[in-house]
Scaffold this motif. Structure first.
Motif, PDB file in Angstrom:
ATOM      1  N   GLU A   8       0.817  -1.221   0.000  1.00 34.47           N
ATOM      2  CA  GLU A   8       0.000   0.000   0.000  1.00 34.47           C
ATOM      3  C   GLU A   8       0.850   1.270   0.000  1.00 34.47           C
ATOM      4  OE1 GLU A   8      -3.792  -1.879   2.530  1.00 34.47           O
ATOM      5  OE2 GLU A   8      -2.393  -0.511   3.526  1.00 34.47           O
TER       6      GLU A   8
ATOM      7  N   ASN B 118      -0.032   3.948  -2.674  1.00 31.22           N
ATOM      8  CA  ASN B 118      -1.431   4.268  -2.965  1.00 31.22           C
ATOM      9  C   ASN B 118      -2.319   3.752  -1.836  1.00 31.22           C
ATOM     10  OD1 ASN B 118      -3.782   5.041  -4.237  1.00 31.22           O
ATOM     11  ND2 ASN B 118      -3.843   3.274  -5.620  1.00 31.22           N
TER      12      ASN B 118
ATOM     13  N   GLU C 231      -5.669   3.674   0.363  1.00 30.46           N
ATOM     14  CA  GLU C 231      -7.105   3.947   0.231  1.00 30.46           C
ATOM     15  C   GLU C 231      -7.456   4.506  -1.147  1.00 30.46           C
ATOM     16  OE1 GLU C 231      -9.658   3.431   2.466  1.00 30.46           O
ATOM     17  OE2 GLU C 231      -8.251   2.420   3.824  1.00 30.46           O
ATOM     18  N   ASP C 232      -6.737   4.034  -2.170  1.00 29.97           N
ATOM     19  CA  ASP C 232      -6.976   4.455  -3.557  1.00 29.97           C
ATOM     20  C   ASP C 232      -6.909   5.973  -3.713  1.00 29.97           C
ATOM     21  OD1 ASP C 232      -7.357   3.676  -6.209  1.00 29.97           O
ATOM     22  OD2 ASP C 232      -9.525   4.021  -6.110  1.00 29.97           O
ATOM     23  N   SER C 233      -6.009   6.584  -2.926  1.00 28.80           N
ATOM     24  CA  SER C 233      -5.890   8.044  -2.930  1.00 28.80           C
ATOM     25  C   SER C 233      -4.885   8.559  -3.955  1.00 28.80           C
ATOM     26  CB  SER C 233      -5.463   8.528  -1.541  1.00 28.80           C
ATOM     27  OG  SER C 233      -4.156   8.058  -1.233  1.00 28.80           O
TER      28      SER C 233
END
Length: 368
Positions: free
Chosen positions: A25, A28, A30-32
């Motif tokens: 992660e 990226n 929380e798909d931010s």
């Protein structure tokens, strides 16, 4: 890459699964499109991480509703001052039990704030044991009783906790054994812990505090005031976002292991493996702590001579073990076996200890 068998006292081993998830992660969260270190601490993405960490700790430790969880900075050492500043009122005294260097440091800071008293101590016996609960004589005017639940330097740990009641809050520095076994939170007024042993990386301090102990006092500097942090959900200033994120991952991992009860079972097994190697060595290895006060988190021991210790530490490092030097203040050896240290690493260490004893004695015999 071969992972080190990490027995460091802190910062300490983190679960491999946590590091791998963080790696996945890293760029990226929380798909931010950003890493967690780039998120605004006021963003919805970070707020989700922050609140998840707090709720996970409440779930794992079964923290009652009348307690608050604060995520603060400054390490456990800052709590040495924050606690008396917030709850040591005029006309009261703070009672302390001395069981090692960290309790001494906590007392030293409290003395700067108000009246204190030492109500039990094992200092005269080189901190080899935890005083008996029945030997603690609380003062009638005590504002609180402070203990250090586990002593990393000397390898001792409280097995039972004093019963102080609501009028005299029990305050515990649990930096080195929080989340390692099940405890009754309701016995305590405040529990605090630096994260860098069982909860995550350095940089974050968990404070579990009974809500009635959080009072408004505008004479306390804002950053030292529990009330300010409580009203702001621990977001009064910019928090260590990466440390809180990793804390949340470690807590997720703890749930996946089966929770605190399962972790405690494994911790007992890990400690037994190493203590058995000590007790079965015919005195070659000698534990610092008395058997009924032995820590399940920090196993401290010595060898027959300084020369033997130097040789042991040299060879154990060459064999891929890390962090087995005793604290600089007392020397000797120390294996810190916090939650993330695998049982297999403890078994490997015990095997090494037995082989080293055999080889060292054989070498000695040849020189005679």
């Amino acid at each position: 890459m071969k992972r080190a068998r990490n027995f460091n006292a802190g910062p300490a081993a983190l679960p491999l699964e946590v590091l791998q998830r963080a790696q996945n992660e890293w760029l990226n969260i929380e798909d931010s499109g950003m890493s967690v270190m780039e998120l605004s601490h006021r963003s919805s993405e970070f707020e989700k991480i922050h609140n998840h960490a707090i709720q996970s700790l409440k779930d794992l430790m079964e923290i009652p509703e009348n307690y608050e969880v604060l995520l603060l900075q400054g390490g456990a050492s800052l709590q040495f001052s924050m606690i008396p500043m917030n709850i040591l009122k005029d006309g009261k005294r703070a009672d302390y039990v001395l069981t090692g260097s960290w309790s001494e440091k906590a007392l030293k800071e409290a003395k700067k704030v108000g009246e204190t008293a030492v109500v039990a101590s094992s200092k005269d016996e080189q901190y080899t044991f935890i005083p008996k609960v029945e030997d603690i004589k609380l003062n009638d005017d005590a504002a609180y009783l402070h203990i250090t639940s586990n002593n990393t330097i000397y390898g001792t740990q409280w097995k039972d906790f004093p019963e102080t009641g609501n009028n005299i809050p029990l305050v515990a520095d649990m930096s080195s054994d929080i989340l390692s076994k099940k405890i009754d939170i309701s016995k305590f007024g405040i529990i605090y812990a630096g994260a860098q042993k069982n909860l995550g990386p350095s940089g974050i301090t968990v404070v579990i505090i009974r809500k009635d102990l959080i009072t408004d006092n505008d004479k306390i500097p804002s950053m030292m005031n529990y009330s300010i942090h409580s009203k702001n959900n621990s977001l009064y200033n910019t928090p260590p976002t990466l440390a809180i994120y990793l804390l949340s991952l470690v807590l997720d991992w703890a749930k996946e292991q089966g929770g605190v009860e399962k972790i405690a079972e494994i911790n007992e097994e890990k400690a037994k493996v190493i203590y058995d190697a000590i007790d079965g060595s015919d005195g070659f290895y000698k534990g610092h702590a008395l058997p009924d006060s032995r820590s399940l988190m920090n196993v401290t021991f010595t060898l027959p001579s300084k020369e033997a210790e130097v040789q042991f530490l040299k060879e154990v490092k060459q064999a891929g073990f890390v962090g087995l030097n005793g604290h600089r203040s007392i020397g000797g050896c120390r294996a810190s076996i916090y939650n993330a240290v695998p049982l297999s690493h403890c078994q490997d260490l015990a095997d090494f200890m037995k082989k080293f004893q055999e080889s060292y004695k054989a070498t000695e015999a040849q020189t005679l």
